[in-house]
Write a protein that holds these residues in place. Structure first.
Motif, PDB file in Angstrom:
ATOM      1  N   ALA A 167       0.840  -1.203   0.000  1.00  0.00           N
ATOM      2  CA  ALA A 167       0.000   0.000   0.000  1.00  0.00           C
ATOM      3  C   ALA A 167       0.874   1.253   0.000  1.00  0.00           C
ATOM      4  O   ALA A 167       0.582   2.226  -0.707  1.00  0.00           O
ATOM      5  N   GLU A 168       1.961   1.223   0.782  1.00  0.00           N
ATOM      6  CA  GLU A 168       2.884   2.352   0.835  1.00  0.00           C
ATOM      7  C   GLU A 168       3.511   2.594  -0.533  1.00  0.00           C
ATOM      8  O   GLU A 168       3.683   3.739  -0.968  1.00  0.00           O
ATOM      9  N   GLU A 183      -4.611   5.090   6.426  1.00  0.00           N
ATOM     10  CA  GLU A 183      -5.671   4.785   5.473  1.00  0.00           C
ATOM     11  C   GLU A 183      -5.665   3.316   5.086  1.00  0.00           C
ATOM     12  O   GLU A 183      -6.721   2.696   4.926  1.00  0.00           O
ATOM     13  N   ALA A 184      -4.477   2.757   4.901  1.00  0.00           N
ATOM     14  CA  ALA A 184      -4.363   1.404   4.352  1.00  0.00           C
ATOM     15  C   ALA A 184      -4.849   0.329   5.321  1.00  0.00           C
ATOM     16  O   ALA A 184      -5.467  -0.657   4.896  1.00  0.00           O
ATOM     17  N   LEU A 222      -4.784 -10.418  -3.961  1.00  0.00           N
ATOM     18  CA  LEU A 222      -5.958  -9.654  -4.403  1.00  0.00           C
ATOM     19  C   LEU A 222      -6.175  -8.425  -3.522  1.00  0.00           C
ATOM     20  O   LEU A 222      -6.474  -7.332  -4.021  1.00  0.00           O
ATOM     21  N   ALA A 223      -6.030  -8.613  -2.210  1.00  0.00           N
ATOM     22  CA  ALA A 223      -6.198  -7.472  -1.295  1.00  0.00           C
ATOM     23  C   ALA A 223      -5.178  -6.380  -1.599  1.00  0.00           C
ATOM     24  O   ALA A 223      -5.511  -5.184  -1.603  1.00  0.00           O
ATOM     25  N   GLU A 224      -3.933  -6.773  -1.865  1.00  0.00           N
ATOM     26  CA  GLU A 224      -2.881  -5.802  -2.177  1.00  0.00           C
ATOM     27  C   GLU A 224      -3.158  -5.070  -3.487  1.00  0.00           C
ATOM     28  O   GLU A 224      -2.828  -3.894  -3.635  1.00  0.00           O
ATOM     29  N   ALA A 225      -3.770  -5.775  -4.444  1.00  0.00           N
ATOM     30  CA  ALA A 225      -4.068  -5.148  -5.734  1.00  0.00           C
ATOM     31  C   ALA A 225      -5.237  -4.176  -5.654  1.00  0.00           C
ATOM     32  O   ALA A 225      -5.370  -3.287  -6.493  1.00  0.00           O
ATOM     33  N   PRO A 247      -7.352   1.137  -7.540  1.00  0.00           N
ATOM     34  CA  PRO A 247      -6.777   1.442  -8.856  1.00  0.00           C
ATOM     35  C   PRO A 247      -7.840   1.695  -9.915  1.00  0.00           C
ATOM     36  O   PRO A 247      -8.980   1.238  -9.808  1.00  0.00           O
ATOM     37  N   GLU A 248      -7.442   2.421 -10.952  1.00  0.00           N
ATOM     38  CA  GLU A 248      -8.335   2.671 -12.083  1.00  0.00           C
ATOM     39  C   GLU A 248      -8.365   1.494 -13.042  1.00  0.00           C
ATOM     40  O   GLU A 248      -9.363   1.271 -13.733  1.00  0.00           O
TER      41      GLU A 248
END
Length: 347
Positions: A134-135, A143-144, A178-181, A186-187
């Motif tokens: 996330a960083e 936030e993360a 998946l959680a990290e993505a 993301p757009e």
């Protein structure tokens, strides 16, 4: 689950679809490839003159056997691989591969990527891994952490959030990936076999999250050979064979023009007859079951049942399988979608 996913937020998107009023549809293009080709180090062609594009809310599904170029295409769009021939454009007036500029960290922060192989720090916990990535995407811990906690809950790994990833199973690693993505909103999502290794509840959670994100304008490029998943999620399906696009279109439109054969499997008890004849169908008698194929769909069911019962067999169960995208791919290419004989450096 949808409530939990939407509860990730109450946060402001810095560059996502919600920040500029972009939703599904419209004329905005989030990724475009034109005449894209790629050759592996061995000299084998990986992609040949591939062209496609997608905008906010669209979900493009790539299907093809191993070695067809699915993963190569995803790696090119994610900027992991250079695009030596053809053009790749990301986001309106954004990055263009022909400029030969390296993709910036900020641009890659607009992507959410799930590769076929999960890469994590084994000695760190699931949450620590999530916070690290996330960083990298520009989302700080305050936030993360709540976003990751909600995603962990959705995917059923909240109980192991503080366990080292070295102890995770394959399925747990895929859920973490998946959680990290998704954590940075993301757009453009680029997902290679995203449901492989997921249990049914996690698959359902993923599909709901995908639908929610698409409704907010997130675009998805997905590689999968699961015809049911492709038909459910895709706004556009692209068939790849030996690096070339052989067909593309909306799932229902592709299937509408394809007759195909309905397969009816009847489980029976008793001595299976050698031959059972039904008009408009090819019938094969096997031990414990009768398999019929017909272009007339389920219209042959009454005659099939009568013919089976007339032989003295007892019908236990009837299963019907309609033609799907995998059948269509085989008809168009002569290859089975799950065929591994076309294996190369990349899928």
């Amino acid at each position: 689950m949808g409530t939990t996913e939407r509860g990730l937020g109450d946060y402001t998107r810095d560059h996502g679809p919600g920040s500029n009023g972009v939703g599904p549809g419209g004329d905005v293009t989030l990724f475009e490839v034109a005449g894209l080709s790629y050759t592996y180090s061995s000299g084998r062609a990986g992609l040949a003159n591939v062209s496609l594009q997608a905008g906010p809310g669209e979900r493009v599904v790539i299907m093809g056997p191993n070695g067809s170029g699915k993963s190569t295409l995803l790696r090119l769009v994610s900027t992991e691989l250079p695009a030596p021939r053809g053009t790749l454009r990301l986001f309106e007036s954004g990055w263009d591969s022909t400029s030969r500029r390296l993709a910036s960290r900020r641009l890659r922060g607009r992507l959410g990527v799930v590769q076929d192989q999960a890469v994590h720090f084994e000695e760190l916990t699931g949450m620590e891994n999530g916070l690290f990535f996330a960083e990298l995407y520009g989302v700080g811990e305050p936030e993360a952490e709540p976003r990751l906690a909600a995603l962990f809950s959705n995917f059923g790994i909240e109980a192991v959030r503080d366990v080292e990833v070295g102890e995770y199973s394959y399925g747990m690693r895929k859920k973490l990936l998946l959680a990290e993505a998704l954590v940075h909103d993301p757009e453009l999502l680029i997902l290679d076999e995203p449901t492989l290794g997921l249990d049914p509840p996690s698959q359902a959670a993923f599909l709901e999250i995908l639908e929610d994100r698409s409704a907010c304008g997130t675009c998805s490029l997905i590689a999968t050979n699961e015809p049911g998943l492709a038909r459910r999620v895709a706004t556009n399906v692209v068939f790849l064979s030996k690096g070339e696009v052989v067909a593309q279109g909306a799932p229902e439109e592709l299937l509408e023009g394809f007759g195909g054969k309905t397969t009816i499997e009847v489980s029976v008890t008793g001595h299976t007859a050698d031959t059972i004849a039904v008009e408009g169908a090819t019938v094969m008698a096997q031990q414990g079951r009768i398999v019929a194929e017909s272009e007339m769909g389920t219209k042959i069911l009454p005659d099939l049942a009568i013919a089976i019962l007339a032989t003295g067999l007892e019908i236990l169960r009837i299963d019907v399988r309609e033609p799907d995208l995998a059948d269509l791919f085989t008809t168009l290419t002569g290859l089975h979608i799950a065929d591994s004989s076309v294996r190369g450096e990349d899928g």
